[in-house]
Design an enzyme around this catalytic site. Structure first.
Site, PDB file in Angstrom:
ATOM      1  N   ASP A 108      41.813  57.304  55.954  1.00  0.00           N
ATOM      2  CA  ASP A 108      41.190  56.681  57.109  1.00  0.00           C
ATOM      3  C   ASP A 108      41.756  57.366  58.354  1.00  0.00           C
ATOM      4  O   ASP A 108      42.869  57.867  58.347  1.00  0.00           O
ATOM      5  CB  ASP A 108      41.499  55.174  57.098  1.00  0.00           C
ATOM      6  CG  ASP A 108      40.566  54.423  58.028  1.00  0.00           C
ATOM      7  OD1 ASP A 108      39.704  55.070  58.656  1.00  0.00           O
ATOM      8  OD2 ASP A 108      40.700  53.196  58.122  1.00  0.00           O
ATOM      9  N   ASP A 281      36.510  50.158  49.696  1.00  0.00           N
ATOM     10  CA  ASP A 281      37.963  50.003  49.608  1.00  0.00           C
ATOM     11  C   ASP A 281      38.276  48.592  50.060  1.00  0.00           C
ATOM     12  O   ASP A 281      37.548  48.019  50.859  1.00  0.00           O
ATOM     13  CB  ASP A 281      38.691  50.973  50.551  1.00  0.00           C
ATOM     14  CG  ASP A 281      38.603  50.508  51.992  1.00  0.00           C
ATOM     15  OD1 ASP A 281      37.558  50.715  52.631  1.00  0.00           O
ATOM     16  OD2 ASP A 281      39.569  49.886  52.477  1.00  0.00           O
ATOM     17  N   CYS A 319      39.356  41.587  28.614  1.00  0.00           N
ATOM     18  CA  CYS A 319      39.878  42.671  29.459  1.00  0.00           C
ATOM     19  C   CYS A 319      40.877  43.516  28.678  1.00  0.00           C
ATOM     20  O   CYS A 319      41.794  42.995  28.055  1.00  0.00           O
ATOM     21  CB  CYS A 319      40.542  42.074  30.691  1.00  0.00           C
ATOM     22  SG  CYS A 319      41.340  43.310  31.727  1.00  0.00           S
ATOM     23  N   CYS A 321      43.182  45.459  29.850  1.00  0.00           N
ATOM     24  CA  CYS A 321      44.340  45.880  30.653  1.00  0.00           C
ATOM     25  C   CYS A 321      45.642  45.418  29.996  1.00  0.00           C
ATOM     26  O   CYS A 321      45.646  44.497  29.188  1.00  0.00           O
ATOM     27  CB  CYS A 321      44.232  45.356  32.083  1.00  0.00           C
ATOM     28  SG  CYS A 321      44.931  43.716  32.330  1.00  0.00           S
ATOM     29  N   CYS A 324      46.475  41.600  30.250  1.00  0.00           N
ATOM     30  CA  CYS A 324      45.758  40.719  29.333  1.00  0.00           C
ATOM     31  C   CYS A 324      46.185  40.957  27.887  1.00  0.00           C
ATOM     32  O   CYS A 324      46.084  40.076  27.049  1.00  0.00           O
ATOM     33  CB  CYS A 324      44.249  40.905  29.497  1.00  0.00           C
ATOM     34  SG  CYS A 324      43.679  40.337  31.107  1.00  0.00           S
ATOM     35  N   HIS A 350      45.735  43.857  36.651  1.00  0.00           N
ATOM     36  CA  HIS A 350      44.532  43.297  36.058  1.00  0.00           C
ATOM     37  C   HIS A 350      43.370  43.335  37.045  1.00  0.00           C
ATOM     38  O   HIS A 350      42.258  43.741  36.697  1.00  0.00           O
ATOM     39  CB  HIS A 350      44.765  41.862  35.580  1.00  0.00           C
ATOM     40  CG  HIS A 350      43.482  41.157  35.309  1.00  0.00           C
ATOM     41  ND1 HIS A 350      42.783  41.319  34.140  1.00  0.00           N
ATOM     42  CD2 HIS A 350      42.716  40.368  36.105  1.00  0.00           C
ATOM     43  CE1 HIS A 350      41.652  40.646  34.215  1.00  0.00           C
ATOM     44  NE2 HIS A 350      41.584  40.061  35.403  1.00  0.00           N
TER      45      HIS A 350
HETATM   46 ZN   LIG Z   1      43.208  42.238  32.362  1.00  0.00          ZN
END
Ligand SMILES: [Zn+2]
Length: 692
Positions: A108, A281, A319, A321, A324, A350
């Site tokens: 930016d 963003d 999920c 990730c 999780c 997450h």
């Molecule tokens: Zn997750």
């Protein structure tokens, strides 16, 4: 197709440094799937960029970011110019090597930060002059300096420097800033010269359709590699932002990327992609993670809530990730409650994975031709909040015709002619009776002797809890008291505001000209970043969004509490014994005083039963009496401070009152509670009441 359109497509594609290509467009939507190539590889859109303001995404390693699916990070020329400084990037070979990040970076320009973060700034045609928050040095940020800094950082996509004004600005101000943005856009492009780095222009024009058209028309004649929509997500209503996004997106070249700056929730991203935007963003995945909020395939969850205390299942069973895969909701609830940094980190991981997965899902559905169906289904899913334990939503009262409103709040004139914010469900008005600033001063700032306490010679900050930020009347009264104190305070002020629904402040900021107390960069900044620091005095302001009873665990022990939520009619849970017990527990061993506008018998009973010593508060003009509650340590100084502690006469009246018990105390427990109240030291001493 017009012959001109073919030419424009070829010309832009030839000139663009990103070789942007649309792979597919959706049916029944303006959504599209595209890809472009930066100096650090190919990027697929729709694209979400995690915000690494200080060359770091809070709490995450670059390996975490790659694993979550981040293709491009956003870094900030303003912050990196001040620290570590462009010379560091030049020496180490750019931000990629500096932070160990192999993929793309967008920077930016610093324009937004100069306007939102700097107090002492002047803006001329040349650029902006401001004081560094690092060392107080005078810094000039011109379009040329911004581009030189972004080049030194080693950005893949730079932003042209723009002049930002509040989205509530009048037409003249918005037009002047837009025209200067156009002149700075040309200078930014010239400063880029023949560097291989791409650069985007930023369309401005606040919420004026004709200005947005003029800005898009002007900038798309310049050879930018892409275009951003700036000046949104700063307080305007969701509907208005979406309308403005759709209008502007349609004016931007189809063959170049379109970037909506600073937006937003997963639902906001879905709506913006639907309107033709490609890049985004936002700090939200991380800021909300700190408050215990997780975005999941079943909607939004607030891990602070007690319902997750024993929840042994994964945060989101769908999920992939690491959070999780390894941790239960109960553990994440515990980490959030105890304020462990690990909780913030796991939830950020997450949330970012959720954002990136949502973007690639949208891409897949655009390519498969099923985006419109996906959008309709996701609107319902992403709009859910704690679906398994839903909070009851009452039908909204009709707002008055032509009354500005946002998410259940409206701007209205009080009976005494002051502009204030009203809660539409209950009709309750914030500071309805009196000039809101006068009331904030009398009830909270003066009664708490704030100015006097800031003169104490100690480096330990005076911590003030502002419970119920509302439209920031009380918070700004405290900040004014600190900034305007003469002589300057010796003791720093740390103001912590709590609010579960910031829509009222967003709404007030949209109409800031009508709210004199909002004529400061502080409220907009604290709303966007969760924190603000005064340049004029040692004052720091933190905003904790979410449930107060949960987020108070995240705040330092208070010296003063301004207790100003909506009344029990609107917000019952804030006036219960259970709630005041938690407040008391947070400051039991400390010299703490709590001030509130309510003088209701049930509220005073709850405060007494929670452990406070209760006294009469000063009248405020609209209320003949208010309430002051003290911890035992504060109560030991009550006489010296002239506090008027409730005595036996009040207790005698209390016994006759028909509404003397807090709503959460069951009838079966009334007799026991009555005995406890009667036996409290403040009544046992036999002290008679002070005159009301
Ligand atoms: Zn997750």
């Amino acid at each position: 197709m017009r012959p001109g359109a073919v030419f424009a497509l070829e010309a832009s594609s030839l000139m663009s440094r990103l070789r942007f290509q649309v792979a597919a467009t959706a049916h029944g939507s303006s959504a599209r799937a595209a890809h472009f190539t930066t100096l650090h590889g190919e990027v697929l859109t729709p694209l979400f960029m995690p915000v690494g303001t200080q060359a770091a995404v809070k709490g995450l390693t670059t390996e975490d970011l790659e694993a979550a699916g981040a293709q491009m990070l956003l870094a900030n020329a303003y912050h990196l110019l001040l620290r570590p400084g462009p010379e560091v990037f030049e020496r180490v070979g750019g931000i990629h090597r500096f932070m160990g990040w192999r993929r793309s970076v967008l920077t930016d320009s610093g324009g937004y930060q100069v306007f939102s973060l700097s107090n002492e700034r002047t803006v001329t045609e040349e650029g902006a002059v401001f004081r560094s928050y690092v060392d107080g040095a005078r810094v000039v940020l011109s379009p040329e300096r911004s581009i030189a800094t972004q080049l030194a950082i080693g950005s893949d996509v730079m932003m042209a420097m723009d002049e930002c004004v509040a989205s509530t600005s009048d037409r003249e101000t918005a037009a002047a800033a837009m025209h200067r943005t156009h002149r700075w856009a040309a200078r930014s492009l010239a400063a880029r010269d023949d560097a291989p780095t791409a650069i985007f222009g930023i369309v401005q024009g606040a919420c004026f359709d004709d200005l947005r058209r003029e800005s898009a028309d002007h900038l798309t004649r310049l050879p930018f590699d892409g275009y951003a929509i700036g000046g949104l997500a700063v307080g305007e209503a969701k509907g208005e932002r979406e309308r403005c996004t759709a209008l502007t997106a349609a004016l931007l070249p189809a063959e170049l990327p379109r970037y909506l700056m600073g937006v937003g929730t997963p639902l906001d991203l879905l709506e913006a992609v639907d309107r033709g935007m490609d890049m985004f963003d936002c700090t939200m995945p991380s800021i909300l993670a700190k408050q215990g909020v997780a975005f999941t395939s079943a909607g939004r969850l607030n891990l602070y809530r007690g319902v997750y205390k024993l929840a042994d299942e994964a945060l989101d069973g769908r999920c992939p990730c690491p959070t999780c895969g390894h941790y239960s909701r109960a553990y994440l609830h515990h980490l959030t409650k105890t304020g462990e940094p690990l909780g913030w980190q796991l939830l950020t991981k997450h949330n970012l994975r959720f954002y990136h997965d949502l973007m690639s899902l949208m891409r897949r559905h655009v390519v498969a031709g099923t985006f419109a169906d996906f959008r309709d289904a996701q609107r319902l899913v992403l709009g859910r909040a704690d679906d398994e334990n839903p909070t009851v939503v009452q039908p909204r009262r009709q707002r008055r015709r032509d009354e500005p409103a946002l998410d259940g709040f409206a701007v209205r004139r009080s009976p005494r002619g002051h502009t204030t914010v009203v809660h539409l469900d209950s009709g309750e008005m914030m500071h309805g009776g009196l000039d809101p600033s006068l009331e904030a001063n009398a009830l909270y700032v003066e009664q708490s002797r704030l100015a006097e306490r800031l003169r104490e010679a100690t480096e330990t900050p005076l911590v003030v809890w502002d419970v119920g930020l509302g439209s920031a009347n009380n918070a700004m009264a405290a900040i004014r008291a600190c900034e305007n104190a003469d002589p300057a305070p010796l003791r720093p002020l740390h103001l912590v505001s709590f609010e579960h629904d910031v829509a009222s402040l967003r709404l007030a900021l949209r109409h800031a000209p009508q709210f004199p107390h909002l004529h400061s960069p502080a409220p907009g900044h604290v709303l966007r970043f969760g924190t603000w620091r005064s340049k004029r005095a040692a004052a720091e302001w933190t905003l904790l969004e979410g449930d107060f009873r949960a987020s108070m665990a995240d705040a330092p022990t208070p010296d003063c509490i301004f207790y100003d939520p909506f009344s029990a009619v609107t917000d019952r849970s804030m006036w219960t014994l259970a709630c005041f017990e938690r407040v008391f527990a947070a400051c039991a061993d400390h010299d703490t005083e709590l001030f509130t506008y309510s003088a209701s018998t049930a509220v005073r009973t709850a405060l007494l039963a929670a452990g406070f010593v209760v006294a009469r508060g000063d009248p405020t003009g609209s209320k003949p009496e208010t309430t002051l509650a003290m911890t035992p340590s504060a109560a030991s100084r009550a006489a010296a401070r002239g506090r008027r502690v409730l005595g036996t006469e009040w207790l005698a009246r209390w016994h006759r009152s028909h509404a003397r018990f807090p709503s959460d105390v069951p009838a079966a427990a009334h007799a026991t509670l009555a005995d406890r109240i009667a036996a409290l030291p403040q009544f046992r001493s036999g002290a008679s009441d002070p005159t009301p």
